[in-house]
Scaffold this active site. Structure first.
Site, PDB file in Angstrom:
ATOM      1  N   ASP A 162     -10.106   3.154   1.605  1.00 41.85           N
ATOM      2  CA  ASP A 162     -10.486   2.357   2.732  1.00 41.85           C
ATOM      3  C   ASP A 162     -11.387   3.298   3.880  1.00 41.85           C
ATOM      4  O   ASP A 162     -12.354   2.952   4.757  1.00 41.85           O
ATOM      5  CB  ASP A 162      -8.926   2.131   3.675  1.00 41.85           C
ATOM      6  CG  ASP A 162      -8.491   0.883   3.188  1.00 41.85           C
ATOM      7  OD1 ASP A 162      -9.237  -0.160   2.551  1.00 41.85           O
ATOM      8  OD2 ASP A 162      -7.215   0.582   3.343  1.00 41.85           O
TER       9      ASP A 162
ATOM     10  N   LYS B 117       0.736  -1.230   0.026  1.00 44.12           N
ATOM     11  CA  LYS B 117      -0.043   0.086  -0.062  1.00 44.12           C
ATOM     12  C   LYS B 117       0.727   1.383  -0.094  1.00 44.12           C
ATOM     13  O   LYS B 117       0.487   2.468  -0.479  1.00 44.12           O
ATOM     14  CB  LYS B 117      -1.029   0.080   1.196  1.00 44.12           C
ATOM     15  CG  LYS B 117      -2.034  -0.788   1.068  1.00 44.12           C
ATOM     16  CD  LYS B 117      -3.212  -0.767   2.225  1.00 44.12           C
ATOM     17  CE  LYS B 117      -4.258  -1.768   2.170  1.00 44.12           C
ATOM     18  NZ  LYS B 117      -5.207  -1.553   2.951  1.00 44.12           N
TER      19      LYS B 117
END
Ligand SMILES: NC(=O)c1ccc[n+]([C@@H]2O[C@H](COP(=O)([O-])OP(=O)(O)OC[C@H]3O[C@@H](n4cnc5c(N)ncnc54)[C@H](OP(=O)(O)O)[C@@H]3O)[C@@H](O)[C@H]2O)c1
Length: 272
Positions: free
Chosen positions: A100, A63
């Protein structure tokens, strides 16, 4: 085509989620797990366009590294400091986004539509990648006071400096007392996850009216969520965050904003 790059990756539920939506919306497409080691990430991302992929998701450990590789990073992902989704532009260049935080807020609203981030103090435990997405999204939703507690205090202090008001770092030893008067408690550590120890947190001072959320979804009910439920708090587990972060990704790649149906939720729950 789309997929998820990670190492390991075969445990990922994302292929099940996206392939469910291909079938539900009658689209011809496939979403695949892509087992990519850290040293192969750059080449793998650059191969998306020539392979005809619309994009990919990123999971551990990619990420943050992908952030440095893509051609553009959107402002929200920049604040979170990581990307969990890459979108291939028509010219083959790569956009990095982070869904997210969106997934987190949607998961709370899905469970409690009248929830408001500005209803009172919010205690967030943890200062890792998941916590960053939670903090940014809560602040953007109007949270007025976020009491941030982390085992390694320097990480909480650094986040409080970076995000500014409303985030305030508290000492790890003060985590139990920090729950007094709180409207919401969020576990964004890995404690309570299957195979990990239980989060060491006494709920005695937490008001019974507080909402307790855990971003962990394996197990479905962490010891924290179980304890909160037993004392009458409203609870939300991490599955909704996972399911909802996938929606804007599918939309960006294939033009349809998909729904988290009870059937999809049950299908993923059956794998946990
Ligand atoms: N539902 C979803 O879609 C979703 C999305 C992202 C993450 N998650 C879950 O969230 C959890 C955290 O993920 P992450 O990516 O944020 O991990 P991370 O960046 O590695 O951060 C881990 C956090 O847990 C804390 N921690 C670890 N061991 C601890 C211990 N023994 N006692 C107290 N605190 C401890 C760390 O504190 P230190 O700073 O002191 O090490 C840190 O705050 C994982 O279980 C992950 O599966 C779920």
């Amino acid at each position: 085509m789309a997929g998820v790059m990670g190492w390991p990756v075969m445990h990922s539920r994302s292929p099940k989620i996206h392939n469910y939506w291909f079938a539900r919306y009658g689209l011809a497409g496939t979403y695949v797990p892509l087992a990519i080691k850290a040293d192969g990430l750059r080449a793998a991302l650059r191969a998306l366009a020539p392979l005809g992929f619309s994009g990919c998701n990123l999971t551990i450990p990619h990420k943050e590294a992908a952030f440095e590789i893509v051609d553009r990073v959107d402002p929200l992902a920049r604040r979170i400091g990581a990307i969990n989704c890459v979108v291939v532009a028509p010219d083959g260049t790569l956009d990095g986004v982070n869904n997210d935080g969106f997934g987190y807020i949607q998961s709370i609203l899905e469970a409690y539509p009248d929830w408001r981030a500005d209803a009172g103090a919010i205690v967030v435990i943890g200062a890792g990648g998941g916590a960053r997405a939670v903090l940014v999204s809560l602040a953007d939703k109007g949270a007025r006071e976020i009491r941030l507690v982390n085992r390694t205090p320097e990480r909480a202090q650094a986040l409080a400096r970076e995000f500014g008001a409303p985030v305030k770092a508290l000492a790890w030893k003060d985590r139990h007392a920090a729950l007094a008067g709180a409207a919401m408690l969020v576990n964004a550590t890995s404690q309570g996850m299957a195979g990990q120890s239980v989060l060491d947190l006494k709920l005695d001072k937490l008001p019974a009216t507080a909402l307790v959320s855990d971003i962990i979804y394996i197990p479905r009910e962490t010891p924290l969520i179980a304890a909160a439920r037993r004392r009458g708090n409203r609870t939300v587990n991490g599955l909704g965050m996972l399911l909802n972060q996938a929606r804007p990704a599918f939309h960006a790649w294939f033009g349809v904003m998909p729904e988290v149906t009870p059937e999809l939720r049950a299908m993923i729950e059956a794998t946990i």
